[in-house]
Design a protein around this motif. Structure first.
Motif, PDB file in Angstrom:
ATOM      1  N   ILE A 139       1.167  -1.339   0.030  1.00 59.97           N
ATOM      2  CA  ILE A 139      -0.004   0.176  -0.435  1.00 59.97           C
ATOM      3  C   ILE A 139       1.116   1.395   0.320  1.00 59.97           C
ATOM      4  CG2 ILE A 139      -0.502   0.052   2.373  1.00 59.97           C
ATOM      5  CD1 ILE A 139      -3.737   1.140   2.052  1.00 59.97           C
ATOM      6  N   TYR A 140       0.518   2.621  -0.286  1.00 55.36           N
ATOM      7  CA  TYR A 140       1.020   3.707  -0.394  1.00 55.36           C
ATOM      8  C   TYR A 140      -0.419   4.440   0.303  1.00 55.36           C
ATOM      9  CZ  TYR A 140       2.876   7.868  -2.737  1.00 55.36           C
ATOM     10  OH  TYR A 140       3.424   9.425  -2.593  1.00 55.36           O
ATOM     11  N   PHE A 141       0.461   5.176   1.144  1.00 55.22           N
ATOM     12  CA  PHE A 141      -0.847   6.694   1.117  1.00 55.22           C
ATOM     13  C   PHE A 141       0.431   7.941   1.027  1.00 55.22           C
ATOM     14  CE2 PHE A 141      -0.758   3.033   4.284  1.00 55.22           C
ATOM     15  CZ  PHE A 141      -2.267   3.323   4.991  1.00 55.22           C
ATOM     16  N   GLU A 142      -1.234   8.831   0.911  1.00 59.56           N
ATOM     17  CA  GLU A 142      -0.464  10.289   0.657  1.00 59.56           C
ATOM     18  C   GLU A 142      -1.098  10.717   1.212  1.00 59.56           C
ATOM     19  OE1 GLU A 142      -0.518  11.836  -3.766  1.00 59.56           O
ATOM     20  OE2 GLU A 142      -2.022   8.849  -4.179  1.00 59.56           O
ATOM     21  N   GLU A 143      -1.247  11.985   1.323  1.00 62.17           N
ATOM     22  CA  GLU A 143      -1.916  13.319   1.674  1.00 62.17           C
ATOM     23  C   GLU A 143      -2.914  14.166   0.340  1.00 62.17           C
ATOM     24  OE1 GLU A 143      -3.114  16.876   3.190  1.00 62.17           O
ATOM     25  OE2 GLU A 143      -1.326  16.103   2.830  1.00 62.17           O
ATOM     26  N   GLU A 147      -6.861  14.689   3.319  1.00 63.11           N
ATOM     27  CA  GLU A 147      -7.168  13.424   3.601  1.00 63.11           C
ATOM     28  C   GLU A 147      -6.279  12.106   3.155  1.00 63.11           C
ATOM     29  OE1 GLU A 147     -12.615  13.900   2.208  1.00 63.11           O
ATOM     30  OE2 GLU A 147     -10.887  14.033   0.690  1.00 63.11           O
ATOM     31  N   VAL A 148      -6.554  10.963   3.727  1.00 66.69           N
ATOM     32  CA  VAL A 148      -5.413  10.305   3.315  1.00 66.69           C
ATOM     33  C   VAL A 148      -6.449   8.860   2.032  1.00 66.69           C
ATOM     34  CG1 VAL A 148      -5.027   8.271   4.373  1.00 66.69           C
ATOM     35  CG2 VAL A 148      -4.422   9.453   6.060  1.00 66.69           C
ATOM     36  N   ILE A 149      -4.971   9.363   1.133  1.00 66.10           N
ATOM     37  CA  ILE A 149      -5.389   8.378   0.113  1.00 66.10           C
ATOM     38  C   ILE A 149      -4.662   7.687  -0.096  1.00 66.10           C
ATOM     39  CG2 ILE A 149      -5.176   8.482  -2.118  1.00 66.10           C
ATOM     40  CD1 ILE A 149      -7.370  10.948  -1.725  1.00 66.10           C
ATOM     41  N   ALA A 150      -4.942   6.415  -0.360  1.00 64.04           N
ATOM     42  CA  ALA A 150      -4.045   4.909  -0.830  1.00 64.04           C
ATOM     43  C   ALA A 150      -3.993   4.147  -1.887  1.00 64.04           C
ATOM     44  CB  ALA A 150      -4.773   4.339   0.296  1.00 64.04           C
ATOM     45  N   THR A 151      -3.492   3.895  -2.545  1.00 61.02           N
ATOM     46  CA  THR A 151      -3.328   3.176  -3.025  1.00 61.02           C
ATOM     47  C   THR A 151      -2.920   1.559  -3.291  1.00 61.02           C
ATOM     48  OG1 THR A 151      -3.226   4.910  -5.248  1.00 61.02           O
ATOM     49  CG2 THR A 151      -1.872   2.744  -5.983  1.00 61.02           C
ATOM     50  N   GLY A 152      -3.505   0.761  -3.398  1.00 64.57           N
ATOM     51  CA  GLY A 152      -2.487  -0.791  -3.728  1.00 64.57           C
ATOM     52  C   GLY A 152      -3.559  -1.681  -3.259  1.00 64.57           C
ATOM     53  N   TYR A 153      -2.601  -2.910  -3.378  1.00 62.97           N
ATOM     54  CA  TYR A 153      -4.201  -4.472  -3.795  1.00 62.97           C
ATOM     55  C   TYR A 153      -5.132  -4.137  -2.804  1.00 62.97           C
ATOM     56  CZ  TYR A 153      -6.076  -8.673  -5.682  1.00 62.97           C
ATOM     57  OH  TYR A 153      -6.092  -9.737  -6.157  1.00 62.97           O
ATOM     58  N   GLY A 154      -6.081  -4.533  -2.895  1.00 68.16           N
ATOM     59  CA  GLY A 154      -7.707  -4.164  -2.310  1.00 68.16           C
ATOM     60  C   GLY A 154      -7.561  -5.573  -1.794  1.00 68.16           C
ATOM     61  N   SER A 155      -8.590  -5.749  -1.106  1.00 67.00           N
ATOM     62  CA  SER A 155      -9.380  -7.144  -0.871  1.00 67.00           C
ATOM     63  C   SER A 155      -9.426  -8.081  -2.221  1.00 67.00           C
ATOM     64  CB  SER A 155     -10.010  -7.357   0.659  1.00 67.00           C
ATOM     65  OG  SER A 155     -11.165  -6.802  -0.246  1.00 67.00           O
ATOM     66  N   ALA A 156     -10.438  -7.385  -2.952  1.00 64.14           N
ATOM     67  CA  ALA A 156     -10.006  -8.790  -4.156  1.00 64.14           C
ATOM     68  C   ALA A 156      -9.728  -7.285  -5.258  1.00 64.14           C
ATOM     69  CB  ALA A 156     -12.149  -8.303  -4.222  1.00 64.14           C
ATOM     70  N   ILE A 157      -9.931  -6.837  -5.177  1.00 66.16           N
ATOM     71  CA  ILE A 157      -9.054  -6.176  -6.744  1.00 66.16           C
ATOM     72  C   ILE A 157      -7.984  -4.661  -5.634  1.00 66.16           C
ATOM     73  CG2 ILE A 157     -11.192  -6.373  -8.072  1.00 66.16           C
ATOM     74  CD1 ILE A 157     -12.069  -3.082  -7.590  1.00 66.16           C
ATOM     75  N   PRO A 158      -7.089  -4.357  -7.336  1.00 65.14           N
ATOM     76  CA  PRO A 158      -6.353  -2.951  -6.964  1.00 65.14           C
ATOM     77  C   PRO A 158      -6.983  -1.438  -6.335  1.00 65.14           C
ATOM     78  CG  PRO A 158      -5.482  -4.110  -8.611  1.00 65.14           C
ATOM     79  CD  PRO A 158      -7.035  -4.312  -8.472  1.00 65.14           C
ATOM     80  N   LEU A 159      -7.185  -0.976  -5.242  1.00 67.70           N
ATOM     81  CA  LEU A 159      -7.696   0.494  -5.354  1.00 67.70           C
ATOM     82  C   LEU A 159      -6.663   1.614  -5.820  1.00 67.70           C
ATOM     83  CD1 LEU A 159      -9.551  -0.847  -1.984  1.00 67.70           C
ATOM     84  CD2 LEU A 159     -10.768  -0.159  -4.575  1.00 67.70           C
ATOM     85  N   ILE A 160      -6.910   1.806  -6.561  1.00 68.14           N
ATOM     86  CA  ILE A 160      -6.170   3.252  -6.996  1.00 68.14           C
ATOM     87  C   ILE A 160      -6.411   4.854  -6.409  1.00 68.14           C
ATOM     88  CG2 ILE A 160      -5.375   4.766  -8.825  1.00 68.14           C
ATOM     89  CD1 ILE A 160      -5.486   1.938 -10.101  1.00 68.14           C
ATOM     90  N   ARG A 161      -6.031   5.124  -5.550  1.00 65.94           N
ATOM     91  CA  ARG A 161      -5.967   6.323  -5.259  1.00 65.94           C
ATOM     92  C   ARG A 161      -7.067   6.753  -3.856  1.00 65.94           C
ATOM     93  NH1 ARG A 161      -4.460  12.257  -7.884  1.00 65.94           N
ATOM     94  NH2 ARG A 161      -3.905  12.070  -4.925  1.00 65.94           N
ATOM     95  N   TYR A 162      -7.728   5.811  -3.598  1.00 66.94           N
ATOM     96  CA  TYR A 162      -8.847   4.994  -2.998  1.00 66.94           C
ATOM     97  C   TYR A 162      -8.893   6.211  -0.985  1.00 66.94           C
ATOM     98  CZ  TYR A 162     -12.295   3.151   0.202  1.00 66.94           C
ATOM     99  OH  TYR A 162     -13.256   2.838   0.810  1.00 66.94           O
ATOM    100  N   ARG A 163      -9.534   6.831  -1.269  1.00 67.87           N
ATOM    101  CA  ARG A 163     -10.588   7.841  -0.042  1.00 67.87           C
ATOM    102  C   ARG A 163     -10.488   6.959   1.210  1.00 67.87           C
ATOM    103  NH1 ARG A 163     -14.880  10.434   0.295  1.00 67.87           N
ATOM    104  NH2 ARG A 163     -14.574  11.642   2.371  1.00 67.87           N
ATOM    105  N   PHE A 164     -10.058   7.800   2.405  1.00 66.97           N
ATOM    106  CA  PHE A 164     -10.687   7.028   3.411  1.00 66.97           C
ATOM    107  C   PHE A 164     -11.580   8.006   3.605  1.00 66.97           C
ATOM    108  CE2 PHE A 164      -6.687   4.615   2.453  1.00 66.97           C
ATOM    109  CZ  PHE A 164      -6.780   3.569   3.446  1.00 66.97           C
ATOM    110  N   PRO A 165     -12.829   7.492   4.221  1.00 65.43           N
ATOM    111  CA  PRO A 165     -13.620   8.298   4.462  1.00 65.43           C
ATOM    112  C   PRO A 165     -14.023   9.188   6.260  1.00 65.43           C
ATOM    113  CG  PRO A 165     -14.968   6.671   4.059  1.00 65.43           C
ATOM    114  CD  PRO A 165     -13.647   7.122   3.745  1.00 65.43           C
ATOM    115  N   ASP A 166     -13.426   8.244   6.974  1.00 68.00           N
ATOM    116  CA  ASP A 166     -12.727   8.334   7.972  1.00 68.00           C
ATOM    117  C   ASP A 166     -11.884   8.783   8.736  1.00 68.00           C
ATOM    118  OD1 ASP A 166     -11.501   5.971   7.277  1.00 68.00           O
ATOM    119  OD2 ASP A 166     -12.975   4.575   9.601  1.00 68.00           O
TER     120      ASP A 166
END
Length: 166
Positions: A139-143, A147-166
């Motif tokens: 996983i790669y984290f950025e701000e 907001e925290v944004i992450a890119t990485g391999y999710g539980s089923a598919i890659p997630l690119i620049r996924y925003r964490f709502p909490d």
């Protein structure tokens, strides 16, 4: 190694420890911090003496204070508070993304006891945050805009620049 996926049945957890615990070098309790606390607190009523075992704790799903960690360590007779109690940081989308280590636990405890260290590490924090080592190969984290944004391999598919709502 034996895994006992008992769930949230405290009585069955304590009964399993009583019957099988003496066969193992260590017992690792895993779960939600308040539930683990309940299991540890209820042990005396089930003839479980934590000092008879080498206990380790893995928590997940919620951060906690160092006072909480101190309480659990004392009550469960943890031998090393820095290594025997860790918290996992994760999400449903990415799974486990990071975990506490002996070093992160030490840094957190030093920051709690030294305001200068706290301010230099957590300048915008109003309470002691979780400090964890993440998995850079997963996983790669950025701000971005606070907001925290992450890119990485999710539980089923890659997630690119996924925003964490909490």
């Amino acid at each position: 190694i034996t895994v006992a996926p008992i769930g949230v049945n405290k009585e069955l957890i304590l009964k399993t420890i009583t019957k099988l615990g003496h066969y193992y070098d260590q017992i690792i309790l895993c779960g939600y911090p308040p539930f683990i606390k309940d299991v540890i607190d209820d042990a005396a009523g089930h003839d479980v003496t934590w000092l008879d075992y080498h206990i380790k704790i893995i928590n997940a799903a919620e951060g906690f204070s160092e006072n909480f960690r101190n309480y659990i360590a004392k009550k469960a007779g943890l031998k090393n508070i820095l290594t025997d109690s860790v918290n996992i940081y994760g999400t449903v989308e990415f799974g486990a993304m990071a975990h506490e280590t002996a070093l992160t636990n030490l840094i957190r405890r030093l920051a709690l006891n030294n305001q200068e260290v706290f301010q230099s590490l957590f300048k915008d924090a109003h309470r002691l945050p979780t400090l964890a080592q993440y998995y850079p190969h997963q996983i790669y984290f950025e701000e971005v805009n606070g907001e925290v944004i992450a890119t990485g391999y999710g539980s089923a598919i890659p997630l690119i620049r996924y925003r964490f709502p909490d």
